[in-house]
Design a protein around this motif. Structure first.
Motif, mmCIF file in Angstrom:
data_model
loop_
_atom_site.group_PDB
_atom_site.id
_atom_site.type_symbol
_atom_site.label_atom_id
_atom_site.label_comp_id
_atom_site.label_asym_id
_atom_site.label_seq_id
_atom_site.Cartn_x
_atom_site.Cartn_y
_atom_site.Cartn_z
ATOM 1 N N ALA A 325 -0.486 18.260 -14.908
ATOM 2 C CA ALA A 325 -0.783 19.620 -14.990
ATOM 3 C C ALA A 325 0.147 20.623 -15.667
ATOM 4 O O ALA A 325 -0.374 21.248 -16.621
ATOM 5 C CB ALA A 325 -1.362 20.261 -13.622
ATOM 6 N N PHE A 326 1.398 20.155 -15.541
ATOM 7 C CA PHE A 326 2.313 21.069 -16.315
ATOM 8 C C PHE A 326 2.209 20.556 -17.786
ATOM 9 O O PHE A 326 2.203 21.471 -18.765
ATOM 10 C CB PHE A 326 3.591 20.436 -15.699
ATOM 11 C CG PHE A 326 4.927 21.688 -16.247
ATOM 12 C CD1 PHE A 326 5.060 22.741 -15.619
ATOM 13 C CD2 PHE A 326 5.483 21.349 -17.473
ATOM 14 C CE1 PHE A 326 6.009 23.666 -16.200
ATOM 15 C CE2 PHE A 326 6.430 22.141 -18.086
ATOM 16 C CZ PHE A 326 6.745 23.278 -17.395
ATOM 17 N N ARG A 327 2.284 19.344 -18.252
ATOM 18 C CA ARG A 327 2.206 18.994 -19.599
ATOM 19 C C ARG A 327 0.843 19.462 -20.461
ATOM 20 O O ARG A 327 1.096 19.935 -21.436
ATOM 21 C CB ARG A 327 2.431 17.398 -19.747
ATOM 22 C CG ARG A 327 2.283 16.951 -21.176
ATOM 23 C CD ARG A 327 2.233 15.291 -21.016
ATOM 24 N NE ARG A 327 3.230 14.579 -20.371
ATOM 25 C CZ ARG A 327 4.582 14.464 -20.793
ATOM 26 N NH1 ARG A 327 4.842 14.710 -22.149
ATOM 27 N NH2 ARG A 327 5.533 13.780 -20.093
ATOM 28 N N ARG A 328 -0.101 19.431 -19.623
ATOM 29 C CA ARG A 328 -1.327 19.925 -20.253
ATOM 30 C C ARG A 328 -1.335 21.422 -20.814
ATOM 31 O O ARG A 328 -2.009 21.838 -21.783
ATOM 32 C CB ARG A 328 -2.400 19.751 -19.226
ATOM 33 C CG ARG A 328 -3.921 20.014 -19.840
ATOM 34 C CD ARG A 328 -5.237 19.647 -18.914
ATOM 35 N NE ARG A 328 -4.979 20.507 -17.644
ATOM 36 C CZ ARG A 328 -4.710 19.947 -16.472
ATOM 37 N NH1 ARG A 328 -4.595 18.674 -16.293
ATOM 38 N NH2 ARG A 328 -4.739 20.634 -15.587
ATOM 39 N N LEU A 329 -0.683 22.086 -19.938
ATOM 40 C CA LEU A 329 -0.651 23.664 -20.154
ATOM 41 C C LEU A 329 0.561 24.047 -20.847
ATOM 42 O O LEU A 329 0.486 25.035 -21.905
ATOM 43 C CB LEU A 329 -0.923 24.535 -18.891
ATOM 44 C CG LEU A 329 -1.984 24.991 -18.473
ATOM 45 C CD1 LEU A 329 -2.745 23.731 -17.834
ATOM 46 C CD2 LEU A 329 -1.680 25.844 -17.499
ATOM 47 N N ASN A 330 1.629 23.409 -21.118
ATOM 48 C CA ASN A 330 2.927 23.699 -21.519
ATOM 49 C C ASN A 330 3.502 22.574 -22.662
ATOM 50 O O ASN A 330 4.500 23.016 -23.427
ATOM 51 C CB ASN A 330 4.267 23.777 -20.326
ATOM 52 C CG ASN A 330 3.950 24.771 -19.575
ATOM 53 O OD1 ASN A 330 3.951 26.082 -19.819
ATOM 54 N ND2 ASN A 330 3.445 24.447 -18.432
ATOM 55 N N GLY A 331 2.808 21.364 -22.926
ATOM 56 C CA GLY A 331 2.931 20.792 -24.041
ATOM 57 C C GLY A 331 4.190 19.934 -23.836
ATOM 58 O O GLY A 331 4.529 19.205 -24.854
ATOM 59 N N CYS A 332 4.934 19.894 -22.814
ATOM 60 C CA CYS A 332 5.963 18.911 -22.438
ATOM 61 C C CYS A 332 6.016 18.787 -20.797
ATOM 62 O O CYS A 332 5.428 19.368 -20.171
ATOM 63 C CB CYS A 332 7.435 19.689 -23.137
ATOM 64 S SG CYS A 332 7.830 21.158 -22.054
ATOM 65 N N SER A 333 6.794 17.947 -20.618
ATOM 66 C CA SER A 333 7.133 17.394 -19.148
ATOM 67 C C SER A 333 7.913 18.536 -18.553
ATOM 68 O O SER A 333 8.891 19.356 -19.189
ATOM 69 C CB SER A 333 7.710 16.319 -18.856
ATOM 70 O OG SER A 333 8.919 16.134 -19.427
ATOM 71 N N PRO A 334 7.769 18.679 -17.135
ATOM 72 C CA PRO A 334 8.672 19.500 -16.288
ATOM 73 C C PRO A 334 10.032 19.300 -16.437
ATOM 74 O O PRO A 334 11.209 20.199 -16.635
ATOM 75 C CB PRO A 334 8.297 19.169 -14.963
ATOM 76 C CG PRO A 334 7.035 18.924 -15.058
ATOM 77 C CD PRO A 334 6.771 17.947 -16.207
ATOM 78 N N ARG A 335 10.596 18.009 -16.573
ATOM 79 C CA ARG A 335 11.893 17.594 -16.858
ATOM 80 C C ARG A 335 12.390 18.086 -18.384
ATOM 81 O O ARG A 335 13.533 18.580 -18.475
ATOM 82 C CB ARG A 335 12.096 16.093 -16.646
ATOM 83 C CG ARG A 335 11.806 15.466 -15.439
ATOM 84 C CD ARG A 335 11.842 14.017 -15.255
ATOM 85 N NE ARG A 335 11.485 13.403 -14.119
ATOM 86 C CZ ARG A 335 12.208 13.595 -12.910
ATOM 87 N NH1 ARG A 335 13.319 14.086 -12.748
ATOM 88 N NH2 ARG A 335 11.596 12.900 -12.112
ATOM 89 N N ARG A 336 11.531 17.694 -19.304
ATOM 90 C CA ARG A 336 12.190 18.179 -20.636
ATOM 91 C C ARG A 336 12.336 20.121 -20.473
ATOM 92 O O ARG A 336 13.126 20.422 -20.977
ATOM 93 C CB ARG A 336 11.156 17.848 -21.812
ATOM 94 C CG ARG A 336 11.399 18.389 -23.175
ATOM 95 C CD ARG A 336 10.710 17.850 -24.065
ATOM 96 N NE ARG A 336 10.975 16.295 -24.078
ATOM 97 C CZ ARG A 336 11.830 15.601 -24.939
ATOM 98 N NH1 ARG A 336 12.742 16.382 -25.277
ATOM 99 N NH2 ARG A 336 11.706 14.057 -24.870
ATOM 100 N N TYR A 337 11.217 20.478 -19.963
ATOM 101 C CA TYR A 337 11.189 21.916 -19.888
ATOM 102 C C TYR A 337 12.458 22.560 -18.966
ATOM 103 O O TYR A 337 12.938 23.446 -19.431
ATOM 104 C CB TYR A 337 9.736 22.651 -19.317
ATOM 105 C CG TYR A 337 9.743 24.034 -19.217
ATOM 106 C CD1 TYR A 337 8.923 24.606 -20.208
ATOM 107 C CD2 TYR A 337 10.305 24.975 -18.552
ATOM 108 C CE1 TYR A 337 8.723 25.984 -20.491
ATOM 109 C CE2 TYR A 337 10.031 26.313 -18.733
ATOM 110 C CZ TYR A 337 9.229 26.675 -19.782
ATOM 111 O OH TYR A 337 9.181 27.962 -19.779
#
Length: 349
Positions: A325-337
């Motif tokens: 869900a995070f990648r779909r909205l933010n374009g990257c993984s939580p770890r990268r963010y």
């Protein structure tokens, strides 16, 4: 938290021994009842708190004589309030200019070029052309001043979620109700004193006053039903939809369903879904997901929580589901963010 004393129980005075065994301290032995009072959800405060401005400017102008000031395109939200005098405001979108009088406050959320002038026929100047010596404590004096005073600010919000706040707001939002602007006028007068006085701590006070003015202006905007567009802010103007949004903000980790949210709003499921989307531009579940992701972004970059802990606190059964869900909205993984936060290392994840 409330603290109450139980009046039916006896009150006893006790002497306590100190570290040396001396009985020289008195204390009250009173049965006390502690009641935890839950905080009421406040979505407007929630959103503005997470959308921390990446740029912030507050100041004003003291005009005299013939004047016209041209402003270029901007991101975020600008607001102006006329303390004294009068002025014309023209937006670069074909709308008819509007006449402002003392006490008027306007929000300019759409970033278009605009002109503020005593007379629209005057040749405009840009802010950059005002000599440095004419600025004093954030106030610029133009043509000697003394006739028209205007205060204002600019908030440029960080992140990709700013549309949750601004939505499709009109190019100009004018607030004129005299009865409800007492708090706004107080903040304006206080800001004027701080900008002119240049006292110790003035910068911090002006910053807080600017935030106060922004929230107060948005509150007035909602209270008077001025919202005619689509966006989260307009949804807050509907009491039933606002109740559902408040429930989401109060418990973002709850496993919300459409029927449960409709019940919070006191509406049927179908009417609630249609009403919610027509006002906010998103379905209730889409809004829930976006709000969870905003919280996640904030916590990933401002704390030391692991991705797994954040995922579970926001109602996701697994880190994998949260990451999708995070990648779909933010374009990257939580770890990268999370790498935006130097305190959170890869091993913390």
């Amino acid at each position: 938290m409330k603290i109450s004393f139980d009046g039916e129980q006896p009150v006893r005075l006790l002497r306590n021994k100190d570290n040396h065994g001396s009985r020289n301290k008195l204390c009250l032995n009173i049965p006390i009842t502690f009641e935890i009072v839950p905080m009421i959800a406040d979505p407007l405060s929630d959103i503005i708190s997470l959308l921390t401005p990446k740029t912030y400017i507050a100041g004003g102008f003291d005009f005299g004589g013939e004047w016209a000031l041209q402003f270029g395109k901007h991101s975020g939200l600008k607001y102006f309030a006329l303390v004294s005098g009068s002025a014309w405001l023209a937006i670069d979108d074909g709308q008819d200019p509007i006449k402002l009088k003392a006490g008027d406050c306007v929000l300019l959320p759409n970033g278009r070029r605009f002109l503020i002038a005593r007379d629209l026929a005057f040749e405009p100047i840009g802010i950059a052309t005002i000599p440095e010596e004419d600025w004093n404590g954030g106030i610029a004096t133009v043509n000697g001043g003394g006739e028209t005073t205007m205060l204002g600010g600019h908030f440029g919000f960080a992140g990709d979620h700013v549309d949750m706040l601004l939505g499709s707001m009109p190019a100009i939002i004018r607030l004129r109700d005299e009865d409800d602007k007492a708090g706004l006028r107080w903040a304006l007068d206080r800001m004027r004193q701080e900008l002119f006085g240049v006292q110790p701590g003035a910068r911090l006070i002006v910053q807080h006053l600017a935030h106060l003015m922004l929230v107060q202006a948005l509150r007035l905007y909602l209270d008077h039903g001025l919202g005619k567009g689509v966006g989260w802010l307009f949804a807050l103007g509907d009491k039933r939809i606002a109740a559902a949004i408040g429930a989401i903000h109060a418990s973002p980790g709850r496993r919300w369903t459409l029927p449960a949210l409709a019940q919070e709003a006191g509406m049927s499921r179908s009417k609630f879904a249609l009403r919610f989307k027509s006002l906010s531009g998103a379905s209730p579940i889409e809004y829930l997901t976006r709000w969870r992701m905003m919280i996640a972004c904030h916590r990933l970059t401002s704390g030391t929580e692991s991705v797994s802990a954040i995922a579970h606190s926001l109602g996701y059964e697994s880190e994998a589901a949260f990451s999708t869900a995070f990648r779909r909205l933010n374009g990257c993984s939580p770890r990268r963010y999370s790498l935006k936060n130097p305190l959170l290392t890869e091993t913390d994840n």
